[in-house]
Design a protein around this motif. Structure first.
Motif, PDB file in Angstrom:
ATOM      1  N   ALA A 237       0.822  -1.204   0.000  1.00 18.58           N
ATOM      2  CA  ALA A 237       0.000   0.000   0.000  1.00 18.58           C
ATOM      3  C   ALA A 237       0.857   1.256   0.000  1.00 18.58           C
ATOM      4  CB  ALA A 237      -0.933  -0.008   1.210  1.00 18.58           C
ATOM      5  N   GLY A 238       2.014   1.193   0.665  1.00 27.14           N
ATOM      6  CA  GLY A 238       2.872   2.360   0.796  1.00 27.14           C
ATOM      7  C   GLY A 238       3.472   2.850  -0.504  1.00 27.14           C
ATOM      8  N   LEU A 239       3.325   2.097  -1.576  1.00 28.51           N
ATOM      9  CA  LEU A 239       3.803   2.564  -2.878  1.00 28.51           C
ATOM     10  C   LEU A 239       2.999   3.760  -3.368  1.00 28.51           C
ATOM     11  CD1 LEU A 239       4.240  -0.898  -4.641  1.00 28.51           C
ATOM     12  CD2 LEU A 239       6.075   0.567  -3.773  1.00 28.51           C
ATOM     13  N   ILE A 240       1.771   3.874  -2.895  1.00 26.44           N
ATOM     14  CA  ILE A 240       0.894   4.960  -3.311  1.00 26.44           C
ATOM     15  C   ILE A 240       0.922   6.054  -2.253  1.00 26.44           C
ATOM     16  CG2 ILE A 240      -1.465   5.583  -3.956  1.00 26.44           C
ATOM     17  CD1 ILE A 240      -1.921   2.669  -4.739  1.00 26.44           C
ATOM     18  N   ALA A 241       1.029   7.292  -2.677  1.00 24.27           N
ATOM     19  CA  ALA A 241       1.077   8.423  -1.748  1.00 24.27           C
ATOM     20  C   ALA A 241      -0.144   8.403  -0.835  1.00 24.27           C
ATOM     21  CB  ALA A 241       1.151   9.736  -2.518  1.00 24.27           C
ATOM     22  N   PRO A 242       0.017   8.757   0.432  1.00 26.52           N
ATOM     23  CA  PRO A 242      -1.097   8.709   1.390  1.00 26.52           C
ATOM     24  C   PRO A 242      -2.309   9.496   0.888  1.00 26.52           C
ATOM     25  CG  PRO A 242       0.967   9.107   2.542  1.00 26.52           C
ATOM     26  CD  PRO A 242       1.282   9.185   1.075  1.00 26.52           C
ATOM     27  N   GLY A 243      -3.457   8.834   0.935  1.00 24.86           N
ATOM     28  CA  GLY A 243      -4.711   9.473   0.549  1.00 24.86           C
ATOM     29  C   GLY A 243      -4.949   9.588  -0.938  1.00 24.86           C
ATOM     30  N   ALA A 244      -3.945   9.285  -1.750  1.00 22.55           N
ATOM     31  CA  ALA A 244      -4.070   9.524  -3.189  1.00 22.55           C
ATOM     32  C   ALA A 244      -5.056   8.572  -3.855  1.00 22.55           C
ATOM     33  CB  ALA A 244      -2.702   9.413  -3.864  1.00 22.55           C
ATOM     34  N   LEU A 245      -5.116   7.329  -3.396  1.00 22.60           N
ATOM     35  CA  LEU A 245      -5.993   6.370  -4.070  1.00 22.60           C
ATOM     36  C   LEU A 245      -7.458   6.710  -3.837  1.00 22.60           C
ATOM     37  CD1 LEU A 245      -6.480   3.908  -5.759  1.00 22.60           C
ATOM     38  CD2 LEU A 245      -6.131   2.467  -3.739  1.00 22.60           C
ATOM     39  N   LYS A 246      -7.829   7.004  -2.607  1.00 20.20           N
ATOM     40  CA  LYS A 246      -9.233   7.353  -2.350  1.00 20.20           C
ATOM     41  C   LYS A 246      -9.627   8.609  -3.125  1.00 20.20           C
ATOM     42  CE  LYS A 246     -12.677   8.589   1.078  1.00 20.20           C
ATOM     43  NZ  LYS A 246     -13.089   9.786   0.316  1.00 20.20           N
ATOM     44  N   ALA A 247      -8.755   9.606  -3.106  1.00 19.18           N
ATOM     45  CA  ALA A 247      -9.056  10.845  -3.828  1.00 19.18           C
ATOM     46  C   ALA A 247      -9.216  10.573  -5.321  1.00 19.18           C
ATOM     47  CB  ALA A 247      -7.957  11.872  -3.592  1.00 19.18           C
ATOM     48  N   ALA A 248      -8.381   9.693  -5.860  1.00 14.30           N
ATOM     49  CA  ALA A 248      -8.463   9.369  -7.284  1.00 14.30           C
ATOM     50  C   ALA A 248      -9.770   8.646  -7.611  1.00 14.30           C
ATOM     51  CB  ALA A 248      -7.262   8.522  -7.694  1.00 14.30           C
ATOM     52  N   LEU A 249     -10.163   7.712  -6.740  1.00 12.72           N
ATOM     53  CA  LEU A 249     -11.423   7.004  -6.966  1.00 12.72           C
ATOM     54  C   LEU A 249     -12.606   7.950  -6.849  1.00 12.72           C
ATOM     55  CD1 LEU A 249     -10.684   3.696  -5.016  1.00 12.72           C
ATOM     56  CD2 LEU A 249     -10.810   3.984  -7.497  1.00 12.72           C
TER      57      LEU A 249
END
Length: 329
Positions: A237-249
């Motif tokens: 999970a840490g490969l993705i910047a914090p909070g970035a995946l939820k914001a993108a979705l």
């Protein structure tokens, strides 16, 4: 030896054939995860050897200070969760094998399974059928789509093999060294990082989590993805910047994500904003959770314990500890 195995949540290991390699030792298997260090130290106060279940427990300097009987930590794979310097300072030998040349087939299979589940919205279709509503929307066929694989490792190359069998095109992105190796192997590397994210129908992450790769996938990267694209993460999970995946979705780019890994594990809050997101398909870090993979991984770990007891340790990360012990220093 008094051996403690941590975080075997479903008490899987004792029922596998390889567990017999520890016959003759006192083995305690813990089936829950303890975050409180004082409680964990009390549990492990008599442990001479620890077997770590991947990265589920962090071995810190302060924990080691509470474990005077500990002599050996045995595990497999990378060890960002272990304070190696503290192990050396406390004369605890860390042994960690890297496995053979075979890729983690279980992880590759789950990656492809999640991709197909996302393309066909299997969770939504199943829920609709069980609710008596029958079909729920229209899926996409994998054939003819482009899968972008980020990281040129063994698992990613196996996923590429599966993708080609399904009639998909494969494009790569990686470190400069990885891109160079991919080109040398005749693979297609994206013209740029931006093109990789913008032109792939599916993006699957296959990087090790290191200080250099932590947060490597940014909000800008995800914002380039197509509205009907899918992001797959069975790595970390840490490969993705914090909070970035939820914001993108939330923003609809990518259109869907399927992940096996989370920043907090185990994640048991069904209302967690990411876990409960309607555009997310989630599995509970089961990429390596198969009988065959456990036998392979833990068989190697048990062999490290046997070799240590026999006076010929293998896969030593901090061999100076053994040298000091060997020469009474």
């Amino acid at each position: 030896m008094r051996i403690h195995i941590l975080d075997d949540w479903f008490e899987t290991l004792p029922d596998l054939p390889g567990f017999s390699l520890l016959d003759g030792h006192g083995v305690t298997v813990w089936t829950d995860h303890i975050s409180d260090e004082a409680t964990l130290a009390e549990r492990l106060k008599d442990a001479e050897a620890l077997v770590l279940f991947r990265e589920r427990t962090h071995v810190t300097r302060s924990l080691l200070e509470r474990l005077p009987a500990l002599r050996l930590i045995a595990q497999r794979g990378a060890f960002p969760h272990v304070d190696v310097a503290a192990c050396s300072d406390h004369n605890v030998l860390l042994c960690s094998g890297k496995g053979g040349d075979e890729p983690n087939v279980a992880a590759a299979e789950l990656t492809f399974t999640l991709m197909l589940a996302a393309l066909r919205d299997l969770p939504g279709q199943m829920a609709s059928a069980k609710a008596g509503l029958w079909q729920n929307g229209v899926g996409r066929t994998a054939k003819g789509l482009t899968i972008g694989l980020y990281g040129y490792g063994r698992i990613a190359r196996l996923v590429a093999h599966y993708a080609r069998a399904f009639g998909m095109s494969v494009v790569w992105w990686a470190s400069p060294e990885g891109c160079e190796k991919a080109r040398g192997d005749g693979e297609v590397v994206a013209d740029s990082r931006e093109a990789f994210f913008a032109e792939s129908d599916v993006v699957s992450l296959h990087l090790r989590l290191t200080p250099e790769t932590k947060g490597a996938i940014t909000a800008d990267d995800l914002g380039l993805m197509k509205p009907d694209s899918v992001l797959i993460n069975t790595a970390r999970a840490g490969l993705i910047a914090p909070g970035a995946l939820k914001a993108a979705l939330d923003a609809g780019r990518p259109g869907r994500a399927a992940v096996d890994v989370f920043d907090q594990e185990p994640l048991t809050d069904p209302n967690d904003p990411l876990l409960s997101h309607p555009r997310l398909i989630a599995t509970p870090h089961i990429g390596f959770v198969t009988e065959q993979e456990f036998e392979s991984q833990f068989g190697e770990i048990y062999e490290q314990i046997i070799a240590y007891v026999a006076g010929a340790p293998i896969n030593m990360v901090n061999p100076q500890v053994w040298s000091r012990r060997l020469y009474g220093l």
